[in-house]
Design a protein around this motif. Structure first.
Motif, PDB file in Angstrom:
ATOM      1  N   ARG A   1      13.176 -35.937 -39.832  1.00 36.08           N
ATOM      2  CA  ARG A   1      13.340 -35.739 -38.390  1.00 36.08           C
ATOM      3  C   ARG A   1      14.691 -36.231 -37.907  1.00 36.08           C
ATOM      4  O   ARG A   1      15.337 -35.593 -37.074  1.00 36.08           O
ATOM      5  CB  ARG A   1      12.214 -36.457 -37.629  1.00 36.08           C
ATOM      6  CG  ARG A   1      10.830 -35.844 -37.851  1.00 36.08           C
ATOM      7  CD  ARG A   1       9.772 -36.629 -37.097  1.00 36.08           C
ATOM      8  NE  ARG A   1       9.992 -36.589 -35.661  1.00 36.08           N
ATOM      9  CZ  ARG A   1       9.270 -37.274 -34.777  1.00 36.08           C
ATOM     10  NH1 ARG A   1       8.302 -38.070 -35.213  1.00 36.08           N
ATOM     11  NH2 ARG A   1       9.529 -37.183 -33.489  1.00 36.08           N
TER      12      ARG A   1
ATOM     13  N   ALA B   1      16.840 -35.967 -34.586  1.00 32.31           N
ATOM     14  CA  ALA B   1      16.066 -36.929 -33.782  1.00 32.31           C
ATOM     15  C   ALA B   1      16.820 -38.250 -33.661  1.00 32.31           C
ATOM     16  O   ALA B   1      17.362 -38.765 -34.635  1.00 32.31           O
ATOM     17  CB  ALA B   1      14.704 -37.159 -34.420  1.00 32.31           C
ATOM     18  N   GLU B   2      16.874 -38.792 -32.453  1.00 35.68           N
ATOM     19  CA  GLU B   2      17.573 -40.049 -32.233  1.00 35.68           C
ATOM     20  C   GLU B   2      16.692 -41.231 -32.642  1.00 35.68           C
ATOM     21  O   GLU B   2      15.460 -41.144 -32.656  1.00 35.68           O
ATOM     22  CB  GLU B   2      17.967 -40.182 -30.762  1.00 35.68           C
ATOM     23  CG  GLU B   2      18.924 -39.110 -30.273  1.00 35.68           C
ATOM     24  CD  GLU B   2      19.295 -39.315 -28.817  1.00 35.68           C
ATOM     25  OE1 GLU B   2      18.733 -40.255 -28.191  1.00 35.68           O
ATOM     26  OE2 GLU B   2      20.122 -38.539 -28.304  1.00 35.68           O
TER      27      GLU B   2
ATOM     28  N   ARG C   1      16.160 -43.812 -30.959  1.00 32.21           N
ATOM     29  CA  ARG C   1      15.329 -44.224 -29.821  1.00 32.21           C
ATOM     30  C   ARG C   1      14.026 -43.432 -29.779  1.00 32.21           C
ATOM     31  O   ARG C   1      12.966 -43.964 -29.449  1.00 32.21           O
ATOM     32  CB  ARG C   1      16.114 -44.025 -28.526  1.00 32.21           C
ATOM     33  CG  ARG C   1      15.374 -44.465 -27.271  1.00 32.21           C
ATOM     34  CD  ARG C   1      16.233 -44.291 -26.045  1.00 32.21           C
ATOM     35  NE  ARG C   1      16.634 -42.897 -25.871  1.00 32.21           N
ATOM     36  CZ  ARG C   1      17.443 -42.465 -24.892  1.00 32.21           C
ATOM     37  NH1 ARG C   1      17.970 -43.341 -24.052  1.00 32.21           N
ATOM     38  NH2 ARG C   1      17.749 -41.181 -24.796  1.00 32.21           N
ATOM     39  N   THR C   2      14.094 -42.150 -30.129  1.00 30.10           N
ATOM     40  CA  THR C   2      12.889 -41.327 -30.138  1.00 30.10           C
ATOM     41  C   THR C   2      11.893 -41.819 -31.180  1.00 30.10           C
ATOM     42  O   THR C   2      10.680 -41.891 -30.929  1.00 30.10           O
ATOM     43  CB  THR C   2      13.261 -39.868 -30.418  1.00 30.10           C
ATOM     44  OG1 THR C   2      14.209 -39.421 -29.447  1.00 30.10           O
ATOM     45  CG2 THR C   2      12.027 -38.975 -30.378  1.00 30.10           C
TER      46      THR C   2
ATOM     47  N   VAL D   1      10.310 -45.093 -29.892  1.00 33.33           N
ATOM     48  CA  VAL D   1       9.296 -44.867 -28.854  1.00 33.33           C
ATOM     49  C   VAL D   1       8.021 -44.280 -29.462  1.00 33.33           C
ATOM     50  O   VAL D   1       6.909 -44.643 -29.071  1.00 33.33           O
ATOM     51  CB  VAL D   1       9.857 -43.929 -27.768  1.00 33.33           C
ATOM     52  CG1 VAL D   1       8.744 -43.485 -26.814  1.00 33.33           C
ATOM     53  CG2 VAL D   1      10.967 -44.620 -26.994  1.00 33.33           C
ATOM     54  N   THR D   2       8.170 -43.400 -30.456  1.00 36.20           N
ATOM     55  CA  THR D   2       6.997 -42.774 -31.084  1.00 36.20           C
ATOM     56  C   THR D   2       6.111 -43.815 -31.758  1.00 36.20           C
ATOM     57  O   THR D   2       4.882 -43.802 -31.599  1.00 36.20           O
ATOM     58  CB  THR D   2       7.455 -41.732 -32.116  1.00 36.20           C
ATOM     59  OG1 THR D   2       8.231 -40.733 -31.459  1.00 36.20           O
ATOM     60  CG2 THR D   2       6.243 -41.083 -32.785  1.00 36.20           C
TER      61      THR D   2
ATOM     62  N   ARG E   1       4.573 -46.131 -29.157  1.00 38.33           N
ATOM     63  CA  ARG E   1       3.522 -45.444 -28.411  1.00 38.33           C
ATOM     64  C   ARG E   1       2.214 -45.476 -29.175  1.00 38.33           C
ATOM     65  O   ARG E   1       1.144 -45.691 -28.593  1.00 38.33           O
ATOM     66  CB  ARG E   1       3.931 -43.998 -28.140  1.00 38.33           C
ATOM     67  CG  ARG E   1       2.910 -43.255 -27.260  1.00 38.33           C
ATOM     68  CD  ARG E   1       3.236 -41.769 -27.142  1.00 38.33           C
ATOM     69  NE  ARG E   1       4.510 -41.576 -26.483  1.00 38.33           N
ATOM     70  CZ  ARG E   1       5.563 -40.963 -27.047  1.00 38.33           C
ATOM     71  NH1 ARG E   1       5.457 -40.487 -28.288  1.00 38.33           N
ATOM     72  NH2 ARG E   1       6.680 -40.808 -26.390  1.00 38.33           N
TER      73      ARG E   1
END
Length: 541
Positions: free
Chosen positions: A452, A457-458, A460-461, A464-465, A468
């Motif tokens: 990814r 994909a950063e 940060r993403t 957060v994933t 979450r």
């Protein structure tokens, strides 16, 4: 019967910690079996059947349980004396408490049940991984697939739920303890020494002789060095005892004989109210003129006066002990004293009566002595003063009123400490389980994360994933834990004071604290996932 609620709560706490520990072990076994999936598949391809693989994994689980069980029994033998002392202070004496063959047998049975109950499903799951499945699906998706992740998530949610229930119970007990510590006993507890004495019937056969000795002893104590005042009472407040009698109040007839007016009934010397620091709100206290051959008198507390004579003075009114047709003398109310807690701090103020000891001498009394300095330092002179009145009497239960107050709340303090300890252990295990699951998930999806990130994909993403997912697990666990705590609230309510077992503020504060700790636990593997090098991750696969 009074010990049953406390023991039920303790048993539930122990059971929760045991289940959390078992769930944690199950999660670890799932993770370990996932990392050994190729080994199991190859062994199965070479002829190892499912029963053999199951036996191997159960043997490994049993060895872990055996080592833990041996250490647990050793700790139990070392801590049984401490536990017995704690239970004696909390719920009363149980006689001799020791670890016998029945306790050991139960422990071994529990060990076997937990080993099989939590090890067998994992073993069956791991042993059914076939070599063709491994080749067809890939090394990262057989035991590390969606089904295993769901199971691990459910185990983490269960851990968080039980930890929340324990921590909420502990927080409620602590709040109850704080509220109980701030209760106004209705008298001054500092620099107050108490000591009890029993008057043998052979030496003091009549009430007049008992009353004469008690007053003589009080006078001797009052002259002892360091003593400010002294008195005697049949039962000192806050020792869990109270004379409980029915009374008939003139002008207040009882329609139903079953509806008795029950009051606390104590007898005391004239100096009692002043020595205890209980205010006299109206009327007078006892004097030397209140003798056995004079009219009976009684002092009542403010709660009783306001209940039966709300808009008038109670002074001059009359009552007698027993039913209306009882052959007992009428007693004139000569004073109204302040309300105070007689039986315990957590017992509501009730109707209290106080009669002069000279008119109703008791076979045992407690001397209350207000000292000028530290109460303990004057105990020797006070004992000597009593023995000057009668050198053959035995004095017992010597204690300061501060000690009595502390003993009065010791049971809740011990229970709060035990529940807090269990709650902390449960929280550590639950957060450890969350951290383990998230770390395992990151390690199992390294290739996916690398892919990814290689596609744009950063970091940060990715961060957060992962956060979450861990937050969702904690939130679901908190929701289930709130429901579990609600189910336990009825059993806990009887042990709380001035706080509801469903207090929303306590639930929210504990849940917010657990959510914060859970986020921190999920942040570490999330940060590690965000730092994955795509090139290295793809090369490893």
């Amino acid at each position: 019967n009074s010990a049953r609620p406390v023991l039920s709560v303790l048993a539930a706490a122990v059971g929760f910690v045991l289940l959390i520990a078992c769930v944690n072990i199950a999660n670890l076994l799932l993770a370990a079996s996932g990392s050994r999936e190729r080994e199991f598949a190859v062994r199965a391809a070479l002829g190892a059947g499912t029963p053999r693989l199951v036996r191997q994994l159960l043997t490994e689980s049993a060895l872990l349980a055996l080592v833990g069980g041996v250490l647990g029994v050793a700790v139990a033998f070392l801590g049984v004396d401490i536990l017995a002392a704690s239970l004696a202070d909390t719920v009363g004496s149980f006689g001799e408490i020791s670890i016998d063959h029945r306790a050991l047998g139960f422990s071994v049975l529990l060990l076997a049940v937990t080993t099989i109950g939590f090890g067998l499903p994992v073993a069956l799951r791991a042993s059914t991984t076939g070599f063709p499945d491994l080749i067809r699906v890939g090394t990262r998706t057989v035991l590390g697939g969606r089904g295993v992740r769901v199971r691990q998530d459910l185990l983490v949610i269960t851990q968080v739920a039980m930890a929340l229930a324990l921590l909420v119970s502990a927080a409620l007990m602590i709040r109850s303890l704080v509220a109980l510590s701030s209760v106004d006993a209705g008298f001054e507890t500092d620099r107050l020494l108490t000591l009890q004495v029993s008057l043998p019937e052979q030496r003091y056969p009549s009430g007049t002789e008992r009353a004469a000795f008690v007053q003589r002893a009080v006078d001797e104590i009052a002259t002892a060095p360091g003593v400010r005042s002294a008195a005697a009472v049949s039962v000192i407040p806050l020792i869990g005892n109270n004379g409980n009698s029915s009374v008939t109040i003139e002008g207040h007839p009882i329609r139903d004989p079953a509806d008795k007016i029950m009051v606390g009934s104590e007898v005391a010397t004239p100096e009692f109210l002043g020595t205890m620091g209980i205010p006299l709100l109206e009327g007078r206290t006892f004097t030397s003129l209140d003798r056995e051959d004079t009219g009976g008198v009684v002092i009542i507390n403010r709660h009783m006066a306001r209940h039966f004579w709300p808009n008038q003075s109670a002074i001059g009114k009359r009552l007698k002990f027993g039913p209306p047709d009882a052959d007992t003398p009428w007693l004139e109310i000569i004073g109204v004293m302040g309300d105070y807690r007689q039986t315990s701090l957590d017992t509501p103020v009730r109707f209290e009566t106080l009669r002069p000891l000279s008119q109703a001498a008791a076979p045992a009394v407690t001397f209350a002595v207000r000292t000028r300095g530290e109460a303990e330092s004057a105990s020797g002179d006070i004992r000597t003063a009593v023995w000057r009145a009668d050198p053959d009497l035995a004095l017992y239960a010597v204690a300061t009123m501060d000690d009595i107050v502390e003993t009065n709340i010791q049971g809740r303090a011990d229970l709060a400490a035990v529940l807090s300890g269990f709650g902390v252990v449960a929280l550590v295990l639950a957060i450890g389980g969350l951290y383990g699951v998230m770390s395992y998930s990151v390690s199992r999806t390294t290739h996916e994360i690398g892919l990814r990130m290689a596609l744009g994909a950063e970091a940060r993403t990715i961060l957060v994933t992962v956060i979450r997912r861990s937050s969702l697990l904690v939130l679901l666990g908190l929701g289930m834990g709130g429901l579990l705590a609600w189910l336990l609230s009825e059993a806990l309510q009887g042990m709380l004071f001035d706080v509801s077992a469903l207090d929303p503020a306590t639930y929210l504060v504990v849940a917010a604290g657990m959510m914060s700790v859970g986020l921190i636990a999920g942040l570490v593997p999330a940060a590690r996932a965000a730092r994955i090098d795509p090139v290295v991750a793809l090369a490893e696969e």
